[in-house]
Write an enzyme that holds these catalytic residues in place. Sequence first.
Site, PDB file in Angstrom:
ATOM      1  N   HIS A  15      -7.484  -5.754  -0.664  1.00  0.00           N
ATOM      2  CA  HIS A  15      -6.294  -4.950  -0.360  1.00  0.00           C
ATOM      3  C   HIS A  15      -5.498  -5.571   0.787  1.00  0.00           C
ATOM      4  O   HIS A  15      -4.280  -5.699   0.710  1.00  0.00           O
ATOM      5  CB  HIS A  15      -6.718  -3.532   0.008  1.00  0.00           C
ATOM      6  CG  HIS A  15      -5.578  -2.572   0.129  1.00  0.00           C
ATOM      7  ND1 HIS A  15      -4.775  -2.222  -0.934  1.00  0.00           N
ATOM      8  CD2 HIS A  15      -5.103  -1.868   1.193  1.00  0.00           C
ATOM      9  CE1 HIS A  15      -3.856  -1.354  -0.538  1.00  0.00           C
ATOM     10  NE2 HIS A  15      -4.021  -1.125   0.747  1.00  0.00           N
ATOM     11  N   SER A  33       0.826  -1.196   0.000  1.00  0.00           N
ATOM     12  CA  SER A  33       0.000   0.000   0.000  1.00  0.00           C
ATOM     13  C   SER A  33       0.871   1.261   0.000  1.00  0.00           C
ATOM     14  O   SER A  33       1.702   1.444  -0.888  1.00  0.00           O
ATOM     15  CB  SER A  33      -0.956  -0.037   1.199  1.00  0.00           C
ATOM     16  OG  SER A  33      -1.989   0.892   1.063  1.00  0.00           O
ATOM     17  N   ASP A  72      -9.313  -5.239  -5.135  1.00  0.00           N
ATOM     18  CA  ASP A  72      -8.791  -4.265  -4.170  1.00  0.00           C
ATOM     19  C   ASP A  72      -9.720  -3.054  -4.156  1.00  0.00           C
ATOM     20  O   ASP A  72      -9.815  -2.322  -5.140  1.00  0.00           O
ATOM     21  CB  ASP A  72      -7.373  -3.855  -4.583  1.00  0.00           C
ATOM     22  CG  ASP A  72      -6.650  -3.059  -3.517  1.00  0.00           C
ATOM     23  OD1 ASP A  72      -7.308  -2.278  -2.808  1.00  0.00           O
ATOM     24  OD2 ASP A  72      -5.418  -3.193  -3.407  1.00  0.00           O
TER      25      ASP A  72
END
Length: 204
Positions: free
Chosen positions: A184, A26, A155
């Site tokens: 995610h 991320s 995601d």
Amino acid sequence: MDTYASDLADLVEALDLTDLAVIGHSTGGGEVVRYAAQHGVGRVTKVITAGAVPPVMIKSDSNPDGSPIEVFDGIREGVLKDRSQFYQDLSVPFYGFNRDGAKVSQGLKDDFWRQGMLAGLTAAYDCVKAFSETDFTEDLKSLDVPIFIAQGDDDQIVPIHDAALKTIELVKHGTLKVYPGAPHGIAGDYQAELDADILAFLGS
């Protein structure tokens, strides 16, 4: 993001690490890309990202299919208004627990909340601008080491069409792996498969 990368550079230099593989998820994916491109020459040999924010998330004239600023303003509002509830709510799409047939783990939700609450309020707020508005295009283009780009195609936090699918087009030595149905958050079967792929990439 420059601060994140600079802090990592200071640590790597203090420990005098070489032949280094850097891995980021991320926002951390943006950090390791910027570090490798701007600080890691001669030290970094491989880069791995998972659900990472590069090349750039926010919608603009140069990135018309990005996410609008209102999305990120909503995150900032949630962090300021009631961050405890915000993190509890965010854990659901983060791990895809709002999908039909999802096996919801209260433990994962609790741990996500715990980690969020450990972050200082200012850092959490400022991080939104860092991960959403930083443009990593030139960093990606300048990487001269292999990069493994991993992302789930479900995601809900970092849309894959804005992230991995664009990143692979910008790097010289990239390998893209898309995980069908993966969210995610990295957990369960997705985690097991990703871990195996990371180990294989490191050993290649």
